[in-house]
Design a protein around this motif. Structure first.
Motif, short mmCIF file in Angstrom:
data_model
loop_
_atom_site.label_atom_id
_atom_site.label_comp_id
_atom_site.label_asym_id
_atom_site.label_seq_id
_atom_site.Cartn_x
_atom_site.Cartn_y
_atom_site.Cartn_z
N VAL A 94 0.84 -1.20 0.00
CA VAL A 94 0.00 0.00 0.00
C VAL A 94 0.87 1.25 0.00
N ALA A 95 1.87 1.27 0.88
CA ALA A 95 2.78 2.41 0.93
C ALA A 95 3.59 2.54 -0.36
N ASP B 43 5.14 5.83 -4.25
CA ASP B 43 6.06 5.85 -5.39
C ASP B 43 5.45 6.48 -6.63
N THR B 44 4.14 6.56 -6.68
CA THR B 44 3.46 6.86 -7.94
C THR B 44 3.75 8.26 -8.50
N VAL B 45 3.67 9.30 -7.68
CA VAL B 45 3.92 10.66 -8.16
C VAL B 45 5.38 11.03 -7.98
N ALA B 46 5.95 10.67 -6.83
CA ALA B 46 7.34 11.03 -6.54
C ALA B 46 8.31 10.43 -7.55
N SER B 47 8.02 9.22 -8.03
CA SER B 47 8.92 8.60 -9.00
C SER B 47 8.91 9.36 -10.32
N GLU B 48 7.74 9.86 -10.73
CA GLU B 48 7.66 10.66 -11.95
C GLU B 48 8.49 11.94 -11.81
N SER C 227 3.95 11.69 -1.43
CA SER C 227 4.42 11.56 -2.81
C SER C 227 4.28 12.85 -3.59
N THR C 228 3.31 13.69 -3.21
CA THR C 228 3.14 14.99 -3.86
C THR C 228 4.03 16.06 -3.24
N LYS C 229 4.63 15.74 -2.10
CA LYS C 229 5.45 16.72 -1.39
C LYS C 229 6.94 16.57 -1.68
N PRO D 278 10.99 9.01 -3.89
CA PRO D 278 10.00 7.96 -3.63
C PRO D 278 10.23 7.23 -2.32
N LEU D 279 11.49 6.96 -2.00
CA LEU D 279 11.77 6.24 -0.75
C LEU D 279 11.34 7.05 0.47
N GLY D 280 11.40 8.37 0.36
CA GLY D 280 10.95 9.21 1.47
C GLY D 280 9.47 9.07 1.71
N ALA D 281 8.69 9.06 0.63
CA ALA D 281 7.24 8.92 0.76
C ALA D 281 6.86 7.54 1.27
#
Length: 288
Positions: free
Chosen positions: A97-98, A103-108, A202-204, A208-211
């Motif tokens: 879930v995490a 990862d979804t937005v932060a990876s982009e 992830s938006t902040k 990705p690893l941080g989120a």
């Protein structure tokens, strides 16, 4: 730019970044395959562990007078499926879930592809809705994958039969399947707070690893705080306090109160966090 785009012939914001396109993109990610492999391997690992270590719930459990689902894990396939949920609901199911939401937005952003998606042009709200919907779908699939594989593997290893209750008595296998479905739905709802935090983070951040780590850290802190009995009734506002309320679905008399409270707490937190994610992303200066 947005005005010109919106007035362009044939342009429809809702047709940009279709869910199937985003789903395929996420499905091809290596972390999706790795996560599916881990969830699929857990039941097999437990079967091997039981084969090596003997029947669970041996002398140590009797001496300590501890009664739980692990004591009857090998009684039948449905018992084994319930046990797999029991050992994974507290932490393992938190990870996908995490991962899918954090990862979804932060990876982009980390790959510097986010601004190109928005320049497609995909409206920010549409992009976020697509990513959230796919992340929720993949998380739900993870919740279903584990008990399905456990049920199949457990039925082969231990046979098909009724659910033997650790407190005595049993539930018919057919009825147990509906009860397990209720349990899986509750576990999914209880993890929405993790999804909300990971998605907001992830938006902040562009890391990705941080989120993902922040959301997993929340689960750990929640479990630690729930263990502090001095907090008394304050623990009831912690989502972690209700994470095993689904076990009430596997009792002779189905009890809804704990699951209702736990789901309400998690959903309430999740709605706030999802709203913060959309608010933050709508105002964010996208430079990567």
């Amino acid at each position: 730019m947005s005005t010109l785009t919106e007035s362009a012939p044939g342009y429809r914001a809702r047709h940009t970044l279709p869910l199937r396109v985003e789903a395929v993109r996420q499905l091809k990610r290596r972390r999706t395959m790795v996560m599916a492999g881990i969830l699929g391997a857990l039941p097999l690992i437990l079967i091997i562990a039981f084969a090596i270590g003997g029947t669970p719930g041996g002398e140590g459990a009797e001496r300590n007078n501890r009664i739980n689902l692990m004591d009857v894990a090998t009684a039948s396939g449905v018992n084994f499926a319930a046990t797999c949920l029991f050992v994974s609901a507290g932490f393992l199911l938190v990870v996908p879930v995490a991962l899918f939401h954090g990862d979804t937005v932060a990876s982009e952003a980390n790959w510097s592809s986010l601004r190109y998606l928005l320049a497609a042009p995909v409206p920010r709200t549409r992009l976020l809705w697509s990513k959230l919907a796919v992340a929720l779908g993949f998380s739900a699939a993870a919740m279903v994958l584990l008990p399905l594989i456990a049920l199949a593997a457990g039925s082969i290893a231990y046979g098909w039969g009724p659910l033997k209750l650790p407190t005595g008595g049993s539930l018919a296998a057919g009825e147990t399947l509906s009860r397990l479905t209720i349990a899986v739905v509750f576990i999914f709802l209880s993890q929405l707070v993790t999804a909300g935090l990971a998605f907001w983070l992830s938006t902040k951040t562009d890391a990705p690893l941080g989120a993902v780590g922040g959301a997993v850290g929340l689960a750990i802190v929640g479990n630690v705080l729930d263990a502090v009995t001095a907090l008394g009734t304050w623990r009831e506002v912690l989502p972690a306090h209700w994470q095993f309320a689904w076990i009430d679905a596997l009792q002779p008399q189905l009890e809804w109160s704990g699951m209702a409270k736990g789901a309400s707490v998690s959903v309430a937190y999740a709605l706030v966090l999802f709203a913060l994610a959309f608010r933050n992303f709508s105002r964010k200066d996208i430079v990567s």
